[in-house]
Design an enzyme around this catalytic site. Structure first.
Site, PDB file in Angstrom:
ATOM      1  N   ASP A  91       0.866  -1.166   0.000  1.00  8.68           N
ATOM      2  CA  ASP A  91       0.000   0.000   0.000  1.00  8.68           C
ATOM      3  C   ASP A  91       0.909   1.223   0.000  1.00  8.68           C
ATOM      4  O   ASP A  91       2.075   1.153   0.403  1.00  8.68           O
ATOM      5  CB  ASP A  91      -0.928  -0.020   1.224  1.00  8.68           C
ATOM      6  CG  ASP A  91      -2.216   0.750   0.970  1.00  8.68           C
ATOM      7  OD1 ASP A  91      -2.234   1.596   0.052  1.00  8.68           O
ATOM      8  OD2 ASP A  91      -3.205   0.520   1.675  1.00  8.68           O
ATOM      9  N   TRP A  92       0.366   2.344  -0.452  1.00 15.60           N
ATOM     10  CA  TRP A  92       1.191   3.531  -0.692  1.00 15.60           C
ATOM     11  C   TRP A  92       1.688   4.097   0.650  1.00 15.60           C
ATOM     12  O   TRP A  92       0.942   4.731   1.381  1.00 15.60           O
ATOM     13  CB  TRP A  92       0.379   4.560  -1.456  1.00 15.60           C
ATOM     14  CG  TRP A  92       0.487   4.469  -2.950  1.00 15.60           C
ATOM     15  CD1 TRP A  92       0.808   5.485  -3.794  1.00 15.60           C
ATOM     16  CD2 TRP A  92       0.274   3.324  -3.802  1.00 15.60           C
ATOM     17  NE1 TRP A  92       0.820   5.040  -5.110  1.00 15.60           N
ATOM     18  CE2 TRP A  92       0.500   3.723  -5.148  1.00 15.60           C
ATOM     19  CE3 TRP A  92      -0.067   1.990  -3.569  1.00 15.60           C
ATOM     20  CZ2 TRP A  92       0.388   2.855  -6.223  1.00 15.60           C
ATOM     21  CZ3 TRP A  92      -0.183   1.119  -4.644  1.00 15.60           C
ATOM     22  CH2 TRP A  92       0.041   1.550  -5.952  1.00 15.60           C
TER      23      TRP A  92
END
Length: 734
Positions: free
Chosen positions: A236-237
């Site tokens: 995930d970012w």
């Protein structure tokens, strides 16, 4: 999983420099990795999200590109899709998302989201499907297959136990093994083994003390070794926090929200560590192999590119699919005195009350936001359906304060920062500001309430359309309670006083507390975020052009305090999130402990009635440990006067379990479309995974010999037929 020529991978790997390999392992733009042009290796281009392909951003800034060519089809939320209980619609919706992602030039679409709905307060519940792992399994597999038909990788997220937004990067989740295996893993396991998803996204949170995006247990032991996944794992970012842990885990690509791409943990720091002999280059090679293998599956390399599907977006066929899904997602919760459908020929003057009647939702929610080609609001849907012969008057009904414009455009980057601790002066100033805002809200709210009540008194028919919006159903923030915001409970109660036949429509992605008025309202319709055609679908259901067939994919509690995550476990601003409720998630708790919900799992009414009969169960036991087949047959008849659809739900109750088990669990379902008076047979085949529990000593799923009850039901609380069977031997399976 599609087999590829591994020799091609090794040939390319042998030609890559260490610098080139590491360039493939991290973002070089906000949604793109680095390619190797000299070898014909392109970058991987990614995009959010679950409800459509997100708008284009500038490469290194969270600033929209500002073009007019990135408007797309706005799909129903995953909650809406799950409410259809229609596998074919999941597949067709997946095809829309996949074809549009490919049409926009994307290689990976960051969808679907399938985290379990543990608490009603999770801000991202609208992006997820259900509280039940079997319903998730059955819906996500065809969704993935639809997406990937168009040479686009579905990226299933967020692995695993990412069940709240509060402190989402730092919360440490503790889930005991049986619960993990029976509740939180199955959707992801099915996505890999049955859906053959090409990619999966790690979660933000820690799991048992280690961040999910660098967890050896999750990404190596479970995902790679047990489930045999050889595709791409994307962080995930901003989900990576340590170079060595990430490098030695099963993670392949690190993405984040900041533009300092070479500073990412798997960028220059990894290069230095490998050159210094601190991390073996073999870890890098494994990751590159997974990336190249995925590229081959997507026809991205060499001569394969000639065969790659080009895709398209904003087609009439896509809009038709969205409309079909929106229609079937609507749930008729209550319909006393057959108040619905409204008789179109008798309508002359309608009052539509509530700001969700005109609200546009496609442009909010966090990373689920998109630029929709259009979005039909409920008010527009009613007006276009009824035309000029019916007067429709609209009143806002409740006051929605204007959200102060953010000084920073990069909300996504700042959403990863720790919560700021205010000084005493700042806290005092915030309280004064909040008090002023509340006073203004009360003042404006009273004006709008009085206007709405006056309109309700004079109208022939009243439709109240309220609920939540993406100030509440939103990434990065959880709700504080289950109450309807903006004083809507008062509005609904006051409207029902002057017009007891008012129809109540709630638009939301998570349960809201309705107990102060649900017993007074005669008709309640639940509308999720239904996509670009959502308003049209709602109008069709209210007016009887479409018979509602949606069923709740989650339990709606009377109040938050009834939710097991809040009774036994914990939620919110804590250091460690302990899932003390164990298997008691959703209906497993409510039905086993006899706690009455407002509306139960699987509930959804129709404008017709269905009769169940002639249930038969046949058990076929294998001579070895191969499999167990239990065939359930029954007849369903539409006994009413209009065509309709029924979801036949099959639950299994373990009567002789040696360990604690819920009172029953959903294990199969079929959706039937029946003309008025028509009768059809239903066949559901269950396998050994429908009768097993996870044995922590054996480290395997076990089916015990004994008695099991099969239940054919219209909801978890509406069991129509029961049959008991004996299983004579023990089975083990993974």
């Amino acid at each position: 999983m599609k087999k590829v020529d591994e020799t091609r991978i090794e040939e390319l790997l042998g030609k890559l420099t260490l610098e080139e390999k590491i360039g493939m392992l991290h973002g070089a733009e906000l949604f793109q990795t680095k390619g190797v042009e000299r070898l014909g290796i392109p970058p991987l281009k990614m995009s959010d999200g679950p409800m459509g392909v997100r708008k284009e951003f500038q490469p290194s800034q969270w600033i929209p590109a500002g073009t007019t060519d990135d408007y797309v089809t706005y799909l129903p939320s995953n909650s809406a899709l799950a409410a259809t209980w229609n596998r074919n619609l999941a597949y067709e919706t997946g095809k829309v998302l996949g074809e549009e992602a490919r049409g926009r030039g994307k290689d990976v679409i960051l969808a679907p989201g399938i985290n379990i709905k543990r608490s009603p307060l999770n801000g991202r519940n609208f992006e997820y499907m259900s509280e039940d792992p079997r319903l998730i399994e059955e819906m996500v597999v065809p969704l993935i297959k639809g997406i990937q038909e168009f040479d686009v990788a579905a990226c299933v997220k967020h692995f695993v136990a990412n069940n709240q937004e509060t402190e989402r990067l730092w919360i440490d989740t503790e889930v005991e093994e049986r619960t993990l295996r029976e509740i939180y893993f199955p959707g992801f396991k099915a996505s890999i083994e049955k859906g053959e998803a090409h990619s999966i996204m790690g979660a933000y949170n820690l799991f048992r003390g280690v961040h999910c995006c660098q967890s050896n247990y999750l990404l190596n032991d479970v995902l790679r070794e047990e489930w045999g996944f050889d595709g791409v794992v994307v962080s995930d970012w901003g989900g990576v926090h340590d170079t060595k842990e990430a490098a030695e885990s099963g993670l392949d690509i690190e993405m984040s929200v900041t533009p300092d791409f070479n500073e990412y943990y798997m960028a220059d720091p990894l290069l230095k560590a490998v050159n210094a002999g601190e991390i073996s280059e073999e870890y890098v090679d494994k990751k590159v192999r997974n990336i190249l293998r995925t590229m081959l599956r997507l026809n991205m390399l060499g001569e394969d590119k000639k065969n790659r599907i080009s895709g398209t977006y904003n087609t009439a066929e896509h809009r038709e699919t969205v409309l079909l899904a929106a229609r079937e997602s609507l749930v008729l919760l209550k319909n006393e005195e057959n108040l619905l459908p409204l008789n179109k020929s008798e309508l002359t003057k309608i009052a539509v009350i509530g700001q969700n009647a005109e609200k546009i939702h496609s442009n909010g929610g966090g990373s689920a936001e998109i630029k929709a080609l259009y979005e039909i609001s409920p008010l527009m849907g009613l007006k276009t359906s009824l035309g000029g012969n019916v007067e429709i008057k609209y009143a806002k009904g409740y006051y929605v304060p204007t959200v102060e414009e953010q000084k920073e455009l990069n909300w996504q980057q700042h959403s990863l920062e720790r919560k700021k601790v205010l000084t005493e002066t700042e806290e005092a100033e915030a309280k004064i500001k909040q008090k002023k805002a509340e006073e203004e809200s009360r003042k404006q709210g009273k004006i709008l309430l009085d206007e709405a009540v006056a309109l309700a008194k004079e109208a022939d028919k009243v439709i109240v359309i309220g609920g939540l919006n993406h100030d509440f159903d939103v990434e990065g923030k959880d709700r504080q309670d289950m109450l309807l915001p903006y004083n809507q409970d008062t509005l609904i109660n006051e409207i029902l006083k002057v017009n007891p036949n008012a129809v109540i429509v709630i638009v939301a992605g998570s349960p809201v507390q309705m107990s102060t008025w649900s017993d007074k309202a005669k008709a309640i319709v639940w509308s999720w975020y239904g996509g670009m055609e959502g308003g049209k679908a709602l109008a069709e259901v209210l007016l009887g052009c479409v018979n509602p067939s949606g069923k709740l994919p989650e339990t709606f509690p009377m109040k938050l305090e009834d939710s097991p995550a809040h009774i036994y476990g914990n939620f919110g601003d804590v250091k460690t999130l302990i899932y003390k409720e164990g298997l008691n998630v959703g209906y497993r708790y409510f039905d086993t402990q006899n706690v009455d919900p407002d509306f139960c799992f699987g509930h959804g009414l129709s404008y017709t009635e269905f009769e169940y009969s002639d249930m038969e169960v046949r058990v076929e036991e294998a001579s070895s440990n191969d499999d167990l087949l239990v065939n359930v047959n029954l007849n369903v008849k539409n006994t009413g006067k209009v065509d309709g659809a029924e979801v036949v739900q099959i639950y299994v109750a373990n009567k002789d379990a040696s360990v604690w088990c819920p009172s029953h669990e959903l294990k199969g379902f079929e959706k039937l479309f029946l003309k008025a008076g028509e009768e059809k047979s239903v066949n559901v085949t269950l396998h050994k995974n429908s009768f097993s529990y996870y044995d922590t000593d054996e480290k395997s799923f076990k089916v015990e010999a004994g008695e099991y009850e099969l239940q054919a039901a219209s909801s978890s609380r509406d069991i129509r037929l029961r049959k008991s069977v004996k299983i004579n031997k023990e089975y083990l399976h993974q």
